[in-house]
Design an enzyme around this catalytic site. Sequence first.
Site, PDB file in Angstrom:
ATOM      1  N   SER A 112       0.821  -1.261   0.053  1.00  0.00           N
ATOM      2  CA  SER A 112       0.156  -0.042   0.063  1.00  0.00           C
ATOM      3  C   SER A 112       0.677   1.362   0.062  1.00  0.00           C
ATOM      4  CB  SER A 112      -0.779  -0.045   1.179  1.00  0.00           C
ATOM      5  OG  SER A 112      -1.718   1.127   1.236  1.00  0.00           O
ATOM      6  N   LYS A 164      -4.025  -7.503   2.834  1.00  0.00           N
ATOM      7  CA  LYS A 164      -4.201  -6.262   2.111  1.00  0.00           C
ATOM      8  C   LYS A 164      -5.529  -6.153   1.422  1.00  0.00           C
ATOM      9  CE  LYS A 164      -2.652  -2.646  -0.612  1.00  0.00           C
ATOM     10  NZ  LYS A 164      -3.506  -2.687  -1.689  1.00  0.00           N
ATOM     11  N   HIS A 167      -7.642  -4.350   3.851  1.00  0.00           N
ATOM     12  CA  HIS A 167      -7.301  -3.041   4.182  1.00  0.00           C
ATOM     13  C   HIS A 167      -7.927  -2.431   3.108  1.00  0.00           C
ATOM     14  CE1 HIS A 167      -4.482   0.016   2.070  1.00  0.00           C
ATOM     15  NE2 HIS A 167      -4.071   0.291   3.290  1.00  0.00           N
ATOM     16  N   ASN A 168      -7.800  -2.818   1.790  1.00  0.00           N
ATOM     17  CA  ASN A 168      -8.695  -2.272   0.899  1.00  0.00           C
ATOM     18  C   ASN A 168     -10.258  -1.985   0.771  1.00  0.00           C
ATOM     19  OD1 ASN A 168      -6.048  -1.973  -0.181  1.00  0.00           O
ATOM     20  ND2 ASN A 168      -6.677  -2.643  -2.340  1.00  0.00           N
ATOM     21  N   GLU A 171     -10.619   0.995   3.217  1.00  0.00           N
ATOM     22  CA  GLU A 171     -10.374   1.946   2.130  1.00  0.00           C
ATOM     23  C   GLU A 171     -11.485   2.363   1.683  1.00  0.00           C
ATOM     24  OE1 GLU A 171      -8.085   2.375  -1.764  1.00  0.00           O
ATOM     25  OE2 GLU A 171      -6.763   2.106  -0.260  1.00  0.00           O
TER      26      GLU A 171
END
Length: 292
Positions: A112, A164, A167-168, A171
Amino acid sequence: MKIGLIGLGRMGAGIAERLRRDGHEVVGYDQNPAISQVASIEALVRGLPSPHVVWVMVPAGGATLATVEELASMMSVGDIIIDGGNSYYKDSMRLAAQLKQKGINFVDVGTSGGIWGLKKGFSLMAGGERAAYNQIEPLLKSLAPSPETGYGYMGPSGAGHFVKMVHNGIEYGLMEAYAEGFELLSAKQEFGLDLHQVAEVWRNGSVVRSWLLDLGAQALLEDPGLEKLEAYVDDSGEGRWTVQESVELAVPAPVITLALQARFRSRQDQPFGGRLLAALRNQFGGHAVKER
């Protein structure tokens, strides 16, 4: 360290440059001959010391799978392939198992930082064999915001890309919340709010301050009414995978799910569902409709 890097797009180029600035030697290959340092992946591998370490930074899915397969045919026992893209974690688990049979190590590194990674440092989430992680840790230290922060070993193969992925998904939710809040501010026309000023106030001391808000403030400074943009928001897969995982694990994720759905709606022109809503309201109540 001397490593190979496949994929010299915006993030790949930033990774290569940040590594070079910290003393690593990077040999880069890209399908675009204008930016590639070598003529082929085979030439890239030949130019590396043993054990070979190659970082793959190409689009997730077929491109990554094909690249890793080609690499594996040229690599030897003890070599390391790093996938720093947004690959689906289950694909990474399968690849790791296949490569392990050949004695090749596969490390999935969720990365990221986007186009700001070169300047600010990348956030790096690694999965795979611990011994392979230890070998590439000097690279992660150089890429992270500092040698002590912003990177880590998440667990076995697939763990890096799984973290990840979530995480996205987060987001997506954060971006949607900011978008809705600023739209509400914009709609209160009687106050004549300066949205850039609001963002600047919130950036300092507010509990909703974040790097995303910093970027939003910059966008509002450059184009206060965002007149240059269409309300079209794409998605690159990670949000969908996060929602799918929430269903499989029976873990509610309503904010992330609705944020993904909002992106779908943003890409529709005169959506059928909206038109049916208007038709139903007209049918049962005789309410006025706007005809095309």
